[in-house]
Design an enzyme around this catalytic site. Sequence first.
Site, short mmCIF file in Angstrom:
data_model
loop_
_atom_site.label_atom_id
_atom_site.label_comp_id
_atom_site.label_asym_id
_atom_site.label_seq_id
_atom_site.Cartn_x
_atom_site.Cartn_y
_atom_site.Cartn_z
N GLU A 77 0.82 -1.21 0.00
CA GLU A 77 0.00 0.00 0.00
C GLU A 77 0.85 1.26 0.00
OE1 GLU A 77 -2.78 0.42 3.27
OE2 GLU A 77 -3.71 2.13 2.28
N ASP A 104 -0.63 -5.18 2.97
CA ASP A 104 -1.08 -4.00 3.70
C ASP A 104 -0.35 -4.01 5.05
OD1 ASP A 104 -2.22 -1.90 4.96
OD2 ASP A 104 -4.26 -2.33 4.29
N ILE A 106 -0.35 -2.00 7.64
CA ILE A 106 -1.34 -1.85 8.73
C ILE A 106 -2.69 -1.66 8.08
CG2 ILE A 106 -2.11 -0.57 10.76
CD1 ILE A 106 0.61 0.60 11.13
N ASP A 107 -3.59 -2.60 8.28
CA ASP A 107 -4.96 -2.40 7.82
C ASP A 107 -5.76 -1.99 9.05
OD1 ASP A 107 -6.94 -2.57 5.67
OD2 ASP A 107 -7.89 -3.97 7.04
N THR A 109 -5.42 1.72 9.92
CA THR A 109 -4.52 2.77 10.39
C THR A 109 -5.23 3.79 11.28
OG1 THR A 109 -3.12 2.52 8.45
CG2 THR A 109 -2.91 4.58 9.64
N ASP A 232 -6.11 -4.76 0.80
CA ASP A 232 -7.07 -4.93 1.90
C ASP A 232 -7.69 -6.34 1.86
OD1 ASP A 232 -6.93 -2.18 2.73
OD2 ASP A 232 -8.25 -1.66 1.06
P1 2AM Z 1 -6.29 1.08 5.79
O1 2AM Z 1 -6.39 1.21 7.25
O2 2AM Z 1 -5.18 0.20 5.33
O3 2AM Z 1 -6.26 2.42 5.09
C1 2AM Z 1 -12.07 0.70 6.51
O4 2AM Z 1 -13.25 1.13 5.90
C2 2AM Z 1 -11.16 0.01 5.51
O5 2AM Z 1 -10.94 0.87 4.37
C3 2AM Z 1 -9.80 -0.30 6.06
O6 2AM Z 1 -9.46 -1.58 5.66
C4 2AM Z 1 -8.88 0.75 5.45
O7 2AM Z 1 -7.57 0.32 5.25
C5 2AM Z 1 -9.54 0.97 4.13
N1 2AM Z 1 -9.27 2.30 3.57
C6 2AM Z 1 -8.98 3.42 4.21
N2 2AM Z 1 -8.81 4.45 3.36
C7 2AM Z 1 -9.00 3.94 2.13
C8 2AM Z 1 -8.97 4.50 0.81
N3 2AM Z 1 -8.71 5.77 0.60
N4 2AM Z 1 -9.22 3.69 -0.22
C9 2AM Z 1 -9.49 2.40 -0.01
N5 2AM Z 1 -9.53 1.81 1.20
C10 2AM Z 1 -9.29 2.57 2.26
CA CA Z 2 -3.00 0.25 5.31
#
Ligand code: 2AM
Ligand code: CA
Length: 284
Positions: A77, A104, A106-107, A109, A232
């Site tokens: 990512e 990913d 950290i999923d 964040t 994700d």
């Molecule tokens: P992340 O923490 O790796 O960003 C929550 O709704 C989920 O959406 C999480 O898995 C988060 O992953 C992801 N997410 C957050 N921002 C995003 C973005 N801009 N586009 C796609 N996924 C996103």
């Molecule tokens: Ca992430």
Amino acid sequence: MSDQREPSVVSGKSFTAVAINCAAKAGEWIKTKLGNYNRLDTKYSSHDLVTEVDKGSEQLIKKLVLTHFPHHSFLGEEGVEPGPEASAQALADKSEAEYLWIVDPIDGTTNFVHGFPFFVVSIALAYKGEVIVGVVYDPMKDELFLAEKGKGAYVSGKRMQVSKEETLSSSLIATGFPADHLYALPLNLKGIQALAPQVRNLRSSGSAALHMAYVAAGRLTGFWEIGLNSWDLAAGSLLVQESGGIVTDTQGKSYHLGVRNVAASNGLMHEPFLKALAVAEATE
Ligand code: 2AM
Ligand code: CA
């Protein structure tokens, strides 16, 4: 040791062993950084956060993977510009890769930043576009979810199976609140409005990969969300499939690495689940 435990045994330089090792190392390091990091940046919007810990975790994983498998490709990512177009392009750029690691670091964040203890490391290995190993590691609970293509899925060494609910009204379903407030959030909100009165209840932990792992473990009946990225979903998709569940896009087409609008479930209620989203015009 029983056959059921074999896939979590770490040995040699197998793909699975490296995936587990990377997820465990990164997860432990992330945990030490909880409430203890310096830089917080925003990416796509003020709702889309990234920290030095995301970047450090990805570097750690990338270095380990490429040390073991220098000829493999890597898609993480933090190596991709924000936004759906850049994500799709990054995946297209790697479409010729024989072995592709999709990570990913950290999923969840936003949860990490707030100290809300639901975030995971997600690591998948795809061979010619098909996921063959998937690992999701939750460092706060010290739970490691692992699947190998054709060999089942395990949580901390114990075989996983999806849940048995057959109706929407008996289902516990998860979704998210996407950071993209122009397209993905309004669509997801339509789905939420339609499904909330029809299901047993809805949950939203803020980590798509954790939701996928929980569908695999039978803790959730299903999960859907609009606007996700390959990193994700890649590991979680194999977890769900190898636990007896189904992963499609929100229109019912089979999962592939490019799917952004996902619906995963125990399979038994997939049809009414997709139908409810379609009726609400919440699928794309
Ligand atoms: P992340 O923490 O790796 O960003 C929550 O709704 C989920 O959406 C999480 O898995 C988060 O992953 C992801 N997410 C957050 N921002 C995003 C973005 N801009 N586009 C796609 N996924 C996103
Ligand atoms: Ca992430």
